[in-house]
Scaffold this active site. Structure first.
Site, PDB file in Angstrom:
ATOM      1  N   ASP A  72       0.769  -1.149  -0.064  1.00  0.00           N
ATOM      2  CA  ASP A  72      -0.036  -0.089  -0.145  1.00  0.00           C
ATOM      3  C   ASP A  72       0.781   1.230  -0.118  1.00  0.00           C
ATOM      4  O   ASP A  72       0.326   2.266   0.469  1.00  0.00           O
ATOM      5  CB  ASP A  72      -0.864  -0.066   1.214  1.00  0.00           C
ATOM      6  CG  ASP A  72      -0.161  -0.046   2.485  1.00  0.00           C
ATOM      7  OD1 ASP A  72       0.986  -0.308   2.206  1.00  0.00           O
ATOM      8  OD2 ASP A  72      -0.840  -0.156   3.760  1.00  0.00           O
ATOM      9  N   ASP A 121      27.256  11.659 -11.609  1.00  0.00           N
ATOM     10  CA  ASP A 121      26.378  12.214 -12.508  1.00  0.00           C
ATOM     11  C   ASP A 121      25.117  12.459 -11.719  1.00  0.00           C
ATOM     12  O   ASP A 121      24.200  11.487 -11.484  1.00  0.00           O
ATOM     13  CB  ASP A 121      26.082  11.578 -13.790  1.00  0.00           C
ATOM     14  CG  ASP A 121      25.226  12.201 -14.574  1.00  0.00           C
ATOM     15  OD1 ASP A 121      24.384  13.015 -14.492  1.00  0.00           O
ATOM     16  OD2 ASP A 121      24.964  11.646 -15.955  1.00  0.00           O
ATOM     17  N   ASP A 133      21.404  18.927 -14.439  1.00  0.00           N
ATOM     18  CA  ASP A 133      22.156  17.528 -15.074  1.00  0.00           C
ATOM     19  C   ASP A 133      23.484  17.849 -15.147  1.00  0.00           C
ATOM     20  O   ASP A 133      24.352  18.379 -15.915  1.00  0.00           O
ATOM     21  CB  ASP A 133      21.433  17.095 -16.187  1.00  0.00           C
ATOM     22  CG  ASP A 133      21.978  15.766 -16.875  1.00  0.00           C
ATOM     23  OD1 ASP A 133      22.820  15.017 -16.036  1.00  0.00           O
ATOM     24  OD2 ASP A 133      21.587  15.440 -18.002  1.00  0.00           O
ATOM     25  N   HIS A 181      27.039   7.682 -26.986  1.00  0.00           N
ATOM     26  CA  HIS A 181      25.701   8.591 -26.712  1.00  0.00           C
ATOM     27  C   HIS A 181      26.161   9.931 -27.494  1.00  0.00           C
ATOM     28  O   HIS A 181      27.346  10.208 -27.986  1.00  0.00           O
ATOM     29  CB  HIS A 181      25.483   8.661 -25.461  1.00  0.00           C
ATOM     30  CG  HIS A 181      26.438   9.329 -24.417  1.00  0.00           C
ATOM     31  ND1 HIS A 181      26.880  10.664 -24.370  1.00  0.00           N
ATOM     32  CD2 HIS A 181      27.496   8.712 -23.698  1.00  0.00           C
ATOM     33  CE1 HIS A 181      27.890  10.786 -23.373  1.00  0.00           C
ATOM     34  NE2 HIS A 181      28.168   9.849 -22.956  1.00  0.00           N
ATOM     35  N   HIS A 217      15.697  14.793 -19.809  1.00  0.00           N
ATOM     36  CA  HIS A 217      15.881  14.556 -21.375  1.00  0.00           C
ATOM     37  C   HIS A 217      14.565  15.422 -21.804  1.00  0.00           C
ATOM     38  O   HIS A 217      13.475  14.616 -21.952  1.00  0.00           O
ATOM     39  CB  HIS A 217      15.790  13.032 -21.620  1.00  0.00           C
ATOM     40  CG  HIS A 217      16.899  12.434 -21.061  1.00  0.00           C
ATOM     41  ND1 HIS A 217      17.033  11.023 -20.892  1.00  0.00           N
ATOM     42  CD2 HIS A 217      18.275  13.039 -20.778  1.00  0.00           C
ATOM     43  CE1 HIS A 217      18.382  10.741 -20.558  1.00  0.00           C
ATOM     44  NE2 HIS A 217      19.173  11.773 -20.444  1.00  0.00           N
ATOM     45  N   TYR A 237      34.549   6.017 -22.587  1.00  0.00           N
ATOM     46  CA  TYR A 237      34.089   4.575 -21.665  1.00  0.00           C
ATOM     47  C   TYR A 237      35.035   3.478 -22.334  1.00  0.00           C
ATOM     48  O   TYR A 237      34.882   2.866 -23.266  1.00  0.00           O
ATOM     49  CB  TYR A 237      32.712   4.292 -21.717  1.00  0.00           C
ATOM     50  CG  TYR A 237      31.926   5.527 -21.488  1.00  0.00           C
ATOM     51  CD1 TYR A 237      31.609   6.015 -20.054  1.00  0.00           C
ATOM     52  CD2 TYR A 237      31.339   6.397 -22.788  1.00  0.00           C
ATOM     53  CE1 TYR A 237      30.782   7.204 -20.142  1.00  0.00           C
ATOM     54  CE2 TYR A 237      30.632   7.552 -22.277  1.00  0.00           C
ATOM     55  CZ  TYR A 237      30.421   8.021 -21.247  1.00  0.00           C
ATOM     56  OH  TYR A 237      29.653   8.930 -20.944  1.00  0.00           O
ATOM     57  N   ARG A 281      33.066  11.179 -17.799  1.00  0.00           N
ATOM     58  CA  ARG A 281      32.344  11.876 -18.480  1.00  0.00           C
ATOM     59  C   ARG A 281      32.264  13.296 -17.796  1.00  0.00           C
ATOM     60  O   ARG A 281      32.420  13.376 -16.720  1.00  0.00           O
ATOM     61  CB  ARG A 281      30.667  11.372 -18.420  1.00  0.00           C
ATOM     62  CG  ARG A 281      29.580  12.263 -19.048  1.00  0.00           C
ATOM     63  CD  ARG A 281      28.321  11.451 -19.410  1.00  0.00           C
ATOM     64  NE  ARG A 281      27.482  11.122 -18.228  1.00  0.00           N
ATOM     65  CZ  ARG A 281      27.549   9.694 -17.729  1.00  0.00           C
ATOM     66  NH1 ARG A 281      28.238   8.860 -18.479  1.00  0.00           N
ATOM     67  NH2 ARG A 281      26.963   9.427 -16.696  1.00  0.00           N
ATOM     68  N   GLU A 286      29.868  16.821 -17.907  1.00  0.00           N
ATOM     69  CA  GLU A 286      28.717  17.532 -18.372  1.00  0.00           C
ATOM     70  C   GLU A 286      28.422  18.727 -17.747  1.00  0.00           C
ATOM     71  O   GLU A 286      28.382  18.850 -16.530  1.00  0.00           O
ATOM     72  CB  GLU A 286      27.579  16.313 -18.056  1.00  0.00           C
ATOM     73  CG  GLU A 286      25.995  16.919 -18.200  1.00  0.00           C
ATOM     74  CD  GLU A 286      25.161  15.767 -18.054  1.00  0.00           C
ATOM     75  OE1 GLU A 286      25.272  14.866 -17.223  1.00  0.00           O
ATOM     76  OE2 GLU A 286      24.085  15.644 -18.848  1.00  0.00           O
TER      77      GLU A 286
HETATM   78  N1  GLY Z   1      21.835  12.274 -16.155  1.00  0.00           N
HETATM   79  C1  GLY Z   1      21.314  11.353 -17.242  1.00  0.00           C
HETATM   80  C2  GLY Z   1      22.199  12.151 -18.537  1.00  0.00           C
HETATM   81  O1  GLY Z   1      23.146  12.767 -18.387  1.00  0.00           O
HETATM   82  O2  GLY Z   1      21.671  12.121 -19.634  1.00  0.00           O
HETATM   83 MN    MN Z   2      22.565  14.582 -19.590  1.00  0.00          MN
HETATM   84 MN    MN Z   3      23.848  13.457 -16.774  1.00  0.00          MN
END
Ligand code: GLY
Ligand code: MN
Ligand code: MN
Length: 466
Positions: free
Chosen positions: A50, A261, A272, A367, A378, A404, A422, A424
């Site tokens: 529940d 991340d 992000d 990617h 996104h 990677y 990465r 970002e």
């Molecule tokens: N945190 C997901 C991306 O970087 O797309």
């Molecule tokens: Mn991202």
């Molecule tokens: Mn990200």
């Protein structure tokens, strides 16, 4: 709110009723005459027995109204000059509100959310049936909420209409951010940047990935950003080679990198950010070589972000830097330095189904360089070819190249195996180029090592409180 946080962060921006009224006015202007546009809330989902998953409102409902409750729908109707906002909401109920919190009810929808008319959700089918009779253009997206879908489909059986997808219109609007949205996104990015810096200060060999996650998310919460925009990725060592690693259960080891991340959500809007840094505070020569290559590509991509360029062009610029750098490091063969030759080799290998046997860029960078950012991490694009449309001021996108190099990939030279990096940032397109919203967190090797050394000089074990 925590005093320290309050002192050093800008005041929390707020989205006002006027902001939402402007969004609806814009949508009305894009709707044809005789239209009914229905936008439904996200469904609530059971976690176990529940207990529910935390409710997150549909981003389109948030965009147009800010209404936070489930079992609700927002309807815009346009018949000639008559433009109406109709809301369907849960009833006020003393018992339910005692258990799960206050509801706005019909009165709140009218008084606080700009509805001209508000009904209980139970009345949805009756009210909509009448509107469908008169409408020529019916906007409704199936597949978002089973409860509303089943009622709506029954109505359609009685009253055949061609369905139009409202998301096309709304997502096109969402792609260009207005100033109030940018204020909120700027705040979210600065909180996340702060959290990443704190993680660099606090990380130590022997800590668990989930402990570092807690450090980051506690900074979000103290700053009033009580939701994450997506599950935080805290990936030590080879785990960084799993793009969306969210298990976060392993020990962070001396000599490894950690890829973090993580981004908070504030007022519904996402940030992000990814940073990759050494668990012990010092990059090895190999880690540094890969890191600096990714950074070079990221800086070139950010420089390329300007009105007129497309997201795909930015991706190409970024990919070229990575490809040439990987050749220089001996990770890709010499002939891959030439883009045309590289494309031909990869195409041939794909045709012969042996592309998984050759070292090529997409094997190590699989990617895109970024994605739109907004209410969704996104964020939707509004059109299928948005990556080939020119960038315009007000768009926000991430720039996030990565490399990677998995531990068990024999095509990776042994000294680089197990490294995943990465970097970002969140980037706003401006008239003159772009602005990095997440600039407040160190990015060069030297800046990172200096901040990490400061974190260590305090001598305090970050786990001491436990
Ligand atoms: N945190 C997901 C991306 O970087 O797309
Ligand atoms: Mn991202
Ligand atoms: Mn990200």
């Amino acid at each position: 709110m925590n005093k320290l946080v309050k002192n050093s962060l800008p005041a929390q921006p707020r989205l006002t009723a006027k902001f939402f009224a402007e969004r609806r006015k814009e949508l009305f202007s894009r709707l044809p005459d005789k239209s009914v546009c229905i936008v439904v809330a996200s469904p609530e989902r059971t976690r176990n027995n529940d207990t529910e998953h935390p409710f997150r409102q549909s981003s389109d409902v948030l965009y147009l109204s800010g209404f936070p409750e489930p079992e609700s729908a927002l309807v815009l109707t346009k018949f000639g000059k008559r433009q109406r906002v109709i809301m369907f909401v849960r009833p006020r109920e003393r018992k339910a509100e005692t258990w799960t919190g206050k509801r706005f009810g019909v009165e709140g929808a009218l008084a606080k959310f700009g509805a001209h008319e508000a009904h209980l959700t139970d009345e949805f089918a009756t009210v909509i049936e009448d509107l469908l009779d008169r409408a020529e253009h019916v906007y409704y997206r199936l597949g978002l909420n089973e409860e509303f879908d089943s009622q709506f489909i029954s109505l359609l059986k009685k009253n055949q209409k061609t369905l139009l997808n409202p998301c096309r219109l709304i997502h096109d609007m969402r792609r260009i951010k207005s100033q109030p949205e940018l204020d909120v996104m700027g705040y979210a990015a600065s909180v996340s940047a702060r959290a990443h810096a704190e993680a660099m200060r606090k990380v130590r060999p022997g800590m668990y990935e989930y402990q570092l996650q807690t450090v980051v998310e506690s900074v979000f919460g103290y700053a009033g950003a009580v939701e994450v925009a997506y599950p935080s990725i805290v990936a030590g060592g080879n785990n960084a080679n799993i793009l969306h690693y969210t298990t976060n259960r392993e020990v962070l080891k001396d000599g490894d990198l950690v890829l973090l991340d993580a981004g908070c959500e504030f007022s519904g809007y996402a940030s992000d950010i990814t940073r990759t840094f050494p668990v012990n505070g010092k990059f090895t020569a190999e880690q540094r070589a890969i890191y600096e290559l990714v950074l070079k590509a990221q800086l070139a991509a950010i420089k390329a972000c300007k009105p007129g360029r497309t997201a795909n062009q930015v991706h190409q610029i970024c990919s070229d830097v990575l490809r040439r750098g990987l050749v220089e490091l001996g990770i890709l063969p010499e002939e891959m330095a030439n883009k045309r030759v590289a494309e031909r080799l990869v195409n041939e290998a794909e045709k012969e189904k042996r592309d998984d046997k050759i070292a090529h860029l997409e094997r190590f960078f699989m990617h895109k360089t970024g994605h739109w950012l907004g209410l969704d991490v996104h964020d939707p694009a509004g059109c299928d070819d948005s990556r080939d449309q020119p960038l315009v001021p007000g768009m926000v996108l991430t720039v996030e190249p990565g490399l990677y190099l998995p531990k068990y990939d024999r095509l990776v030279p042994p000294q680089y195996r197990g490294i995943g990096v990465r970097i970002e940032d969140d980037v706003l397109i401006t008239e003159g180029g772009c602005l990095v919203l997440s600039a407040g967190v160190p990015k060069t090797v030297d800046e990172i090592e200096v901040l990490m050394a400061e974190g260590r000089s305090s001598g305090k074990d970050p786990a001491a409180v436990l």
